[in-house]
Design a protein around this motif. Structure first.
Motif, short mmCIF file in Angstrom:
data_model
loop_
_atom_site.label_atom_id
_atom_site.label_comp_id
_atom_site.label_asym_id
_atom_site.label_seq_id
_atom_site.Cartn_x
_atom_site.Cartn_y
_atom_site.Cartn_z
N LEU A 195 -0.95 7.53 -5.50
CA LEU A 195 -0.23 8.65 -5.22
C LEU A 195 0.98 8.27 -4.73
O LEU A 195 1.17 7.37 -3.70
CB LEU A 195 -1.17 9.26 -3.94
CG LEU A 195 -0.67 10.38 -3.53
CD1 LEU A 195 -0.24 11.59 -4.56
CD2 LEU A 195 -1.38 10.97 -2.21
N ALA A 196 1.88 8.80 -5.24
CA ALA A 196 3.55 8.74 -4.76
C ALA A 196 3.78 10.30 -4.22
O ALA A 196 3.65 11.27 -5.02
CB ALA A 196 4.24 8.56 -6.04
N VAL A 197 4.18 10.31 -3.14
CA VAL A 197 4.90 11.50 -2.57
C VAL A 197 6.08 11.61 -2.20
O VAL A 197 6.76 10.69 -1.47
CB VAL A 197 3.88 11.49 -0.67
CG1 VAL A 197 4.39 12.73 -0.26
CG2 VAL A 197 2.42 11.45 -0.86
N PRO A 198 6.89 12.36 -3.05
CA PRO A 198 8.32 12.62 -3.04
C PRO A 198 8.56 13.45 -1.86
O PRO A 198 7.60 14.06 -1.24
CB PRO A 198 8.56 13.46 -4.52
CG PRO A 198 7.49 14.03 -4.65
CD PRO A 198 6.31 13.05 -4.14
N ALA A 225 -6.82 1.41 -2.32
CA ALA A 225 -5.91 2.72 -2.50
C ALA A 225 -4.64 2.36 -2.26
O ALA A 225 -4.06 1.93 -1.27
CB ALA A 225 -6.39 3.97 -1.39
N LEU A 226 -3.68 2.58 -3.31
CA LEU A 226 -2.22 2.56 -3.11
C LEU A 226 -1.50 3.83 -3.00
O LEU A 226 -2.04 4.53 -4.14
CB LEU A 226 -1.71 1.60 -4.40
CG LEU A 226 -2.55 0.31 -4.53
CD1 LEU A 226 -1.68 -0.54 -5.78
CD2 LEU A 226 -2.62 -0.66 -3.35
N PHE A 227 -0.68 4.10 -2.15
CA PHE A 227 0.15 5.24 -2.17
C PHE A 227 1.44 4.92 -1.53
O PHE A 227 1.52 3.98 -0.93
CB PHE A 227 -0.66 6.15 -1.30
CG PHE A 227 -1.42 5.64 -0.18
CD1 PHE A 227 -0.77 5.46 0.98
CD2 PHE A 227 -2.63 5.47 -0.35
CE1 PHE A 227 -1.63 4.93 2.18
CE2 PHE A 227 -3.45 5.07 0.74
CZ PHE A 227 -3.00 4.72 1.96
N LEU A 273 4.79 1.24 -6.46
CA LEU A 273 3.29 1.10 -6.69
C LEU A 273 2.90 0.33 -7.82
O LEU A 273 1.98 -0.19 -7.84
CB LEU A 273 2.87 2.59 -6.51
CG LEU A 273 2.50 3.24 -5.43
CD1 LEU A 273 2.45 4.78 -5.56
CD2 LEU A 273 1.90 2.67 -4.25
N ASN A 274 3.41 0.72 -9.01
CA ASN A 274 3.08 -0.07 -10.39
C ASN A 274 3.19 -1.43 -10.13
O ASN A 274 2.40 -2.35 -10.47
CB ASN A 274 3.95 0.33 -11.50
CG ASN A 274 3.81 1.58 -11.90
OD1 ASN A 274 2.57 2.11 -11.86
ND2 ASN A 274 4.42 2.66 -12.23
#
Length: 191
Positions: free
Chosen positions: A154-157, A120-122, A135-136
């Motif tokens: 998931l990217a959390v701004p 899982a990548l976040f 992440l990409n």
């Protein structure tokens, strides 16, 4: 994987900073994975200082911290990786870890410790994209090594506003999305 054994995950952030938002994010993911039935080892890269990957250094023998990390990776079915975005990409610490751990050494074949692992990548960052560009890049590094990446990254701004003083992810929408990514990874291991 044996039905009796719980999935084993390593959770870590690509940041060396003590109070990193991404370390908080990795810790939240680890807690969620435990709730989903996994065993999780949280790894702080600061505890494993590595020389920059250099074949001349490697020729003198695998450094002790590299061996320790490889031994940890060998026990894992999957990875929970929080990737801080540095200049639109992965951190030097994370890339260096991947370079060292993916090397053959007489005990492990090339990329053996990434091949077949579920990940899982976040990420989180103060900016509006939340670290998605990094992440990409991380996905592009890990997939050729044979790592299965969850379909959703998931990217959390707004990282300065989504954690409480203890590092708990308090943005309910982001917490729900992180839980889904983590559970997707645990389920993929159990298949």
């Amino acid at each position: 994987m044996s039905e009796q054994r719980k999935p084993r995950l390593l959770a870590f952030a690509g940041s060396l900073r003590q109070n990193s938002y991404n370390r908080h994010l990795a810790a939240n993911a680890a807690e969620m994975a435990r709730a989903a039935g996994a065993e999780v080892v949280e790894v702080n890269l600061r505890d494993y200082p590595l020389p920059m990957f250099d074949e001349d250094v490697e020729a003198q023998g695998v450094p002790e911290n590299v061996r320790a990390l490889k031994d940890l990776f060998a026990t894992a079915d999957g990875l929970l990786i929080a990737n801080p975005e540095y200049n639109g990409s992965v951190t030097a610490a994370l890339k260096n870890l991947i370079d060292w751990v993916s090397r053959p050494d007489g005990q492990f074949a090339p990329a053996e410790l990434f091949k077949g692992r579920k990940a899982a990548l976040f990420a989180t960052s103060p900016g509006g994209l939340g670290g998605m560009r990094g992440l990409n890049h991380l996905r592009d590094i890990l997939q050729p090594l044979g790592t299965w990446i969850t379909p959703t990254m998931l990217a959390v701004p707004g990282s300065m506003n989504v954690f409480d003083a203890e590092g708990k992810l308090v943005d309910e929408g982001m917490a729900t999305q992180l839980k889904a990514v983590v559970e997707q990874t645990v389920a993929a291991i159990q298949q």
